[in-house]
Motif scaffolding. Structure first.
Motif, PDB file in Angstrom:
ATOM      1  N   ASP A   1       0.830  -1.196   0.000  1.00  0.00           N
ATOM      2  CA  ASP A   1       0.000   0.000   0.000  1.00  0.00           C
ATOM      3  C   ASP A   1       0.866   1.249   0.000  1.00  0.00           C
ATOM      4  O   ASP A   1       2.097   1.180   0.080  1.00  0.00           O
ATOM      5  N   LEU A   2       0.222   2.417  -0.078  1.00  0.00           N
ATOM      6  CA  LEU A   2       0.966   3.666  -0.241  1.00  0.00           C
ATOM      7  C   LEU A   2       1.867   3.951   0.952  1.00  0.00           C
ATOM      8  O   LEU A   2       3.043   4.305   0.785  1.00  0.00           O
ATOM      9  N   ALA A   3       1.344   3.794   2.175  1.00  0.00           N
ATOM     10  CA  ALA A   3       2.141   4.096   3.367  1.00  0.00           C
ATOM     11  C   ALA A   3       3.340   3.159   3.474  1.00  0.00           C
ATOM     12  O   ALA A   3       4.460   3.595   3.792  1.00  0.00           O
ATOM     13  N   THR A   4       3.130   1.880   3.206  1.00  0.00           N
ATOM     14  CA  THR A   4       4.240   0.925   3.288  1.00  0.00           C
ATOM     15  C   THR A   4       5.278   1.188   2.207  1.00  0.00           C
ATOM     16  O   THR A   4       6.488   1.047   2.439  1.00  0.00           O
ATOM     17  N   THR A   5       4.837   1.574   1.023  1.00  0.00           N
ATOM     18  CA  THR A   5       5.780   1.871  -0.055  1.00  0.00           C
ATOM     19  C   THR A   5       6.661   3.062   0.303  1.00  0.00           C
ATOM     20  O   THR A   5       7.887   3.035   0.104  1.00  0.00           O
ATOM     21  N   TRP A   6       6.048   4.124   0.837  1.00  0.00           N
ATOM     22  CA  TRP A   6       6.848   5.263   1.299  1.00  0.00           C
ATOM     23  C   TRP A   6       7.815   4.826   2.390  1.00  0.00           C
ATOM     24  O   TRP A   6       8.990   5.234   2.396  1.00  0.00           O
ATOM     25  N   SER A   7       7.343   4.034   3.347  1.00  0.00           N
ATOM     26  CA  SER A   7       8.204   3.587   4.440  1.00  0.00           C
ATOM     27  C   SER A   7       9.362   2.737   3.931  1.00  0.00           C
ATOM     28  O   SER A   7      10.501   2.882   4.385  1.00  0.00           O
ATOM     29  N   ASP A   8       9.078   1.842   2.983  1.00  0.00           N
ATOM     30  CA  ASP A   8      10.143   0.998   2.432  1.00  0.00           C
ATOM     31  C   ASP A   8      11.219   1.831   1.748  1.00  0.00           C
ATOM     32  O   ASP A   8      12.414   1.475   1.797  1.00  0.00           O
ATOM     33  N   TYR A   9      10.814   2.915   1.092  1.00  0.00           N
ATOM     34  CA  TYR A   9      11.814   3.718   0.391  1.00  0.00           C
ATOM     35  C   TYR A   9      12.606   4.601   1.354  1.00  0.00           C
ATOM     36  O   TYR A   9      13.820   4.761   1.198  1.00  0.00           O
ATOM     37  N   LEU A  10      11.951   5.171   2.347  1.00  0.00           N
ATOM     38  CA  LEU A  10      12.610   6.130   3.228  1.00  0.00           C
ATOM     39  C   LEU A  10      13.416   5.464   4.336  1.00  0.00           C
ATOM     40  O   LEU A  10      14.297   6.095   4.913  1.00  0.00           O
ATOM     41  N   SER A  11      13.132   4.208   4.660  1.00  0.00           N
ATOM     42  CA  SER A  11      13.808   3.543   5.772  1.00  0.00           C
ATOM     43  C   SER A  11      15.274   3.312   5.454  1.00  0.00           C
ATOM     44  O   SER A  11      15.647   2.985   4.314  1.00  0.00           O
ATOM     45  N   ALA A  12      16.094   3.448   6.490  1.00  0.00           N
ATOM     46  CA  ALA A  12      17.523   3.186   6.329  1.00  0.00           C
ATOM     47  C   ALA A  12      17.851   1.706   6.482  1.00  0.00           C
ATOM     48  O   ALA A  12      18.884   1.244   5.979  1.00  0.00           O
TER      49      ALA A  12
ATOM     50  N   SER B   1      20.901  -1.668   2.834  1.00  0.00           N
ATOM     51  CA  SER B   1      21.025  -1.316   1.423  1.00  0.00           C
ATOM     52  C   SER B   1      19.968  -0.288   1.036  1.00  0.00           C
ATOM     53  O   SER B   1      18.827  -0.348   1.525  1.00  0.00           O
ATOM     54  N   PRO B   2      20.312   0.672   0.165  1.00  0.00           N
ATOM     55  CA  PRO B   2      19.294   1.633  -0.284  1.00  0.00           C
ATOM     56  C   PRO B   2      18.219   0.955  -1.115  1.00  0.00           C
ATOM     57  O   PRO B   2      18.497   0.045  -1.904  1.00  0.00           O
ATOM     58  N   ALA B   3      16.996   1.396  -0.930  1.00  0.00           N
ATOM     59  CA  ALA B   3      15.878   0.835  -1.690  1.00  0.00           C
ATOM     60  C   ALA B   3      15.899   1.353  -3.117  1.00  0.00           C
ATOM     61  O   ALA B   3      16.458   2.412  -3.417  1.00  0.00           O
ATOM     62  N   SER B   4      15.278   0.604  -3.998  1.00  0.00           N
ATOM     63  CA  SER B   4      15.209   1.000  -5.402  1.00  0.00           C
ATOM     64  C   SER B   4      14.405   2.286  -5.557  1.00  0.00           C
ATOM     65  O   SER B   4      13.352   2.450  -4.927  1.00  0.00           O
ATOM     66  N   PRO B   5      14.864   3.231  -6.385  1.00  0.00           N
ATOM     67  CA  PRO B   5      14.079   4.452  -6.609  1.00  0.00           C
ATOM     68  C   PRO B   5      12.760   4.206  -7.323  1.00  0.00           C
ATOM     69  O   PRO B   5      11.931   5.113  -7.405  1.00  0.00           O
ATOM     70  N   SER B   6      12.556   2.986  -7.834  1.00  0.00           N
ATOM     71  CA  SER B   6      11.250   2.689  -8.418  1.00  0.00           C
ATOM     72  C   SER B   6      10.143   2.803  -7.377  1.00  0.00           C
ATOM     73  O   SER B   6       8.990   3.110  -7.712  1.00  0.00           O
ATOM     74  N   LEU B   7      10.479   2.594  -6.108  1.00  0.00           N
ATOM     75  CA  LEU B   7       9.475   2.721  -5.055  1.00  0.00           C
ATOM     76  C   LEU B   7       8.976   4.154  -4.928  1.00  0.00           C
ATOM     77  O   LEU B   7       7.779   4.392  -4.750  1.00  0.00           O
ATOM     78  N   VAL B   8       9.890   5.113  -5.008  1.00  0.00           N
ATOM     79  CA  VAL B   8       9.455   6.507  -4.861  1.00  0.00           C
ATOM     80  C   VAL B   8       8.662   6.952  -6.079  1.00  0.00           C
ATOM     81  O   VAL B   8       7.727   7.764  -5.967  1.00  0.00           O
ATOM     82  N   VAL B   9       8.973   6.424  -7.263  1.00  0.00           N
ATOM     83  CA  VAL B   9       8.178   6.744  -8.453  1.00  0.00           C
ATOM     84  C   VAL B   9       6.757   6.216  -8.283  1.00  0.00           C
ATOM     85  O   VAL B   9       5.773   6.928  -8.536  1.00  0.00           O
ATOM     86  N   LEU B  10       6.632   4.971  -7.832  1.00  0.00           N
ATOM     87  CA  LEU B  10       5.300   4.403  -7.618  1.00  0.00           C
ATOM     88  C   LEU B  10       4.565   5.121  -6.494  1.00  0.00           C
ATOM     89  O   LEU B  10       3.341   5.304  -6.557  1.00  0.00           O
ATOM     90  N   ALA B  11       5.305   5.539  -5.452  1.00  0.00           N
ATOM     91  CA  ALA B  11       4.659   6.237  -4.342  1.00  0.00           C
ATOM     92  C   ALA B  11       4.142   7.605  -4.775  1.00  0.00           C
ATOM     93  O   ALA B  11       3.033   8.006  -4.410  1.00  0.00           O
TER      94      ALA B  11
END
Length: 675
Positions: free
Chosen positions: A100-111, A121-131
């Motif tokens: 979902d949207l909140a989890t996708t943002w959290s997955d991208y922003l989490s260290a 490891s840094p998350a894929s920037p595809s997550l922020v595009v989808l978010a």
């Protein structure tokens, strides 16, 4: 009237005409647009479009591009209905379910991410595009479904709009764009859940047009054109890094091969620098990971799969060697026919794009590397580079100087070709494993022994989701998972018991094994079969303490510092805490105690005891351990967010600059100077 009177009257009339004509105000120069060489060079029309909005709307509705898009939308709807892919989150093949949207943002922003034993490891920037898109369109899963189901009409529309500057009739542009949209390689990739190829299929035509504009443009709008193209390249690079790199190489080659001097050459060089640097900086910190893990360029993003080596059918634009994919040869034949009959120097650009795409496809389809998360070494999927080849072939046909055609012969040939491409695309899309995902209840952390050659997977929550397999494992996590997988599949009871103890030390409370596994017999006192079935396997519950944080006594702590894994009879005390950050109160105890975390010991972890920073230790060869004092204390453990936050701030600043610079400004109109 006498003759002198007539003469005087004529003289007065002449004087009056002279005085009034000479006394009229001279025509003054007024600011107005005028035709110039720059306007002609940029292809701009000096006269404004004076049609009403209604007339412009009717003209757009009657255009061949609108008809082509409408046909492709119907095509996509029929395919989605036949394959029953409406009404939920899509998954299958290389596509993992989208959160979902909140989890996708959290997955991208989490260290730190609780994937594969934990990784920073840094998350894929595809997550922020989808978010970002999901914040507007109803969620990341809606964005993914729209791309997977309607990638064909989106690709056709983008190709049609990207060719507006080409000197070709709208009908020919629509036919070429439709043929490009029906590329079988892209359809097969969509059916197999390869989101990276679908995104490349949609974005490659406008990005090629943007690169061409950066190479040609020398007016005051060069920076906006470069930034807009750089932003599109960054979006492409978030999903398909290999195609992103190929387009950068293509832009640099075009700069070297196409002559440019003076102001035009300087602006072109500056535009290319902005194009390359901004498109990479917008993806921070992902490019840093690709430097240390170049296998990402070969395998791309998505769930891990074992790919087959490419065959000679790459020449027919078939990524999997199937007959359906081989029908892409129609695009290649059309390009060859255009080169042979309708040669034009402008075709060299399309030929260069096609050759570069084939070269990238050969490299990716033959070089074998292990996936990012570990596993069997295999080559990559060639669908992305073949999209470049198809775009190059389409460009060759589009730039061809067409002779007078006999439409009684040409029309049936075009119809048969488009129908063949449409049929191949329909089969490729419908035959893939992409399906509507069935949500599973969250059951904590569990180890899954997957069928096939892939190593075990450590899952937290409801299951793996989009972006999990794009995280680089920390330390020896991949090797540990591979060894645990081998031990649990063996018939040696001692190996199985040791592996189960190691799995429990990582915080897993369940193990999913194949239906015919002998594990319940070999370790009957460590697992219990509750009769739950998870897909083709059985779910077993561990009888060992399996929390992510455990308290070990002095003796067990000393063993943890020297042994590679816990003994099956070890019984640490579970601690009610969740990773990565927690605070617990420890009572008084023996000297040498420690807190053991179910996470890889990597840079970034820190711990304080009564407010003072303490050095960390390693337990069982790779896990984080926090030494504890003898007296009671308050222990705080966490994972630092500072490096990740700093890079996110830099990324946000670069993206903001790129977007603002890409916004077209008001064009200054020329002023006619007084003569």
């Amino acid at each position: 009237m006498d003759e002198p009177s007539k003469s005087r009257l004529q003289g007065l009339k002449s004087l009056r005409r002279f005085v009034f004509e000479r006394s009229e105000p001279a025509e003054q120069p007024t600011p107005s647009p005028r035709e110039s060489a720059d306007a002609e060079a940029t292809g701009e029309t000096p006269e404004p479009d004076r049609r009403s909005p209604r007339e412009r709307a009717l003209s757009a509705l009657r255009s061949p591009g609108t008809a082509m898009t409408a046909v492709l939308v119907v095509f996509a709807l029929v395919n989605a209905l036949i394959a029953d892919r409406f009404g939920g989150t899509l998954s299958g093949g290389r596509l993992l379910p989208t959160a979902d949207l909140a989890t996708t943002w959290s997955d991208y922003l989490s260290a730190w991410h609780a994937v594969g034993g934990g990784t920073g490891s840094p998350a894929s920037p595809s997550l922020v595009v989808l978010a970002l898109l999901g914040s507007v369109l109803g969620g990341p899963s809606v964005v993914v479904a729209a791309l997977m189901l309607f990638g064909v009409p989106l690709a056709g529309l983008s190709a049609y709009l990207a060719t507006r500057a080409v000197d070709a009739s709208p009908l020919r542009r629509a036919l070429v764009a439709g043929a490009y949209a029906l590329l079988p390689a892209a359809a097969i990739s969509a059916g197999q859940g390869r989101l990276d190829v679908v995104v490349a299929h949609v974005l490659v035509p406008p990005l090629l047009a943007g690169i061409a504009a950066v190479i040609r443009r020398s007016d005051g709008q060069w920076l906006g054109t470069a930034c807009l193209t750089a932003f599109g390249l960054a979006v492409l690079g978030a999903f398909a890094p290999a195609v992103h790199l190929s387009l950068i190489v293509l832009a640099l080659l075009a700069h070297v091969l196409v002559p440019g001097n003076g102001l035009r050459g300087r602006r072109r060089a500056a535009g290319l620098v902005a194009l390359v640097l901004l498109s990479v900086a917008c993806l921070l910190p992902w490019p840093v990971l690709m430097l240390s893990h170049p296998e990402v360029l070969v395998h791309g993003l998505g769930a891990r799969l074992v790919e087959q080596p490419a065959s000679v059918l790459l020449a027919t634009l078939s990524p999997d060697g199937s007959a359906v994919g081989a029908l892409g040869v129609l695009l290649v034949l059309a390009a060859i026919l255009a080169l042979a009959i309708c040669w034009d120097a402008r075709m060299l650009a399309g030929a260069g794009v096609a050759l570069l795409g084939w070269l990238a496809a050969v490299v990716i389809g033959t070089v074998s590397t292990e996936p990012l998360t570990g596993g069997v070494a295999s080559p990559g999927w060639t669908g992305g580079p073949l999209v470049l080849v198809a775009a190059g072939c389409a460009g060759i046909v589009l730039f061809a100087t067409m002779p007078a055609l006999n439409w009684k012969i040409t029309a049936p040939v075009l119809a048969v070709g488009l129908l063949a491409l449409g049929g191949a695309s329909a089969i490729g899309i419908a035959s893939g494993p992409l399906r509507v995902h069935q949500d599973a209840p969250a059951t904590g952390t569990r180890l899954v022994l997957e069928p096939g050659p892939q190593p075990a997977r450590l899952i937290t929550g409801s299951g793996p989701r989009f972006g999990d397999d794009d995280l680089a494992p920390a330390g020896t996590a991949a090797d540990w998972l591979r060894q645990v997988d081998e031990d649990l599949r063996s018939d040696d009871s001692a190996r199985v018991r040791r592996a189960l103890a190691a799995v429990a030390a990582r915080g897993a409370d369940h193990v999913i094994v194949p239906a015919n596994s002998r594990l319940p017999e070999l370790a009957y006192d460590m697992v219990v079969d509750d009769g739950r079935l998870t897909g083709p396997g059985r779910e077993l519950r561990l009888l060992l303490p399996a929390t992510p944080v455990k308290l070990v006594g002095p003796d067990l702590s000393r063993q943890a510092q020297t042994e590679p894994g816990p003994a099956p009879e070890a019984r640490p005390l579970p601690v009610d805490a969740e990773l990565p950050s927690f605070t617990v109160r420890i009572s008084e105890g023996g000297t040498g105690r420690a807190l053991v975390l179910g996470a890889e010991n990597e840079p970034g972890w820190y711990a304080t005891v009564n407010g003072e920073r303490v050095p960390l230790a390693t337990a069982w060869g790779h896990q984080v351990a926090v030494p504890l004092p003898q007296q009671a204390a308050e222990v705080q453990v966490g994972y630092t967010e500072l490096p990740r936050t700093t890079l996110l701030v830099v990324q946000a600043a670069v993206v903001l600059f790129t977007v603002i610079a890409a916004i077209p400004g008001r064009r200054r109109k020329g002023v006619t100077a007084p003569r």
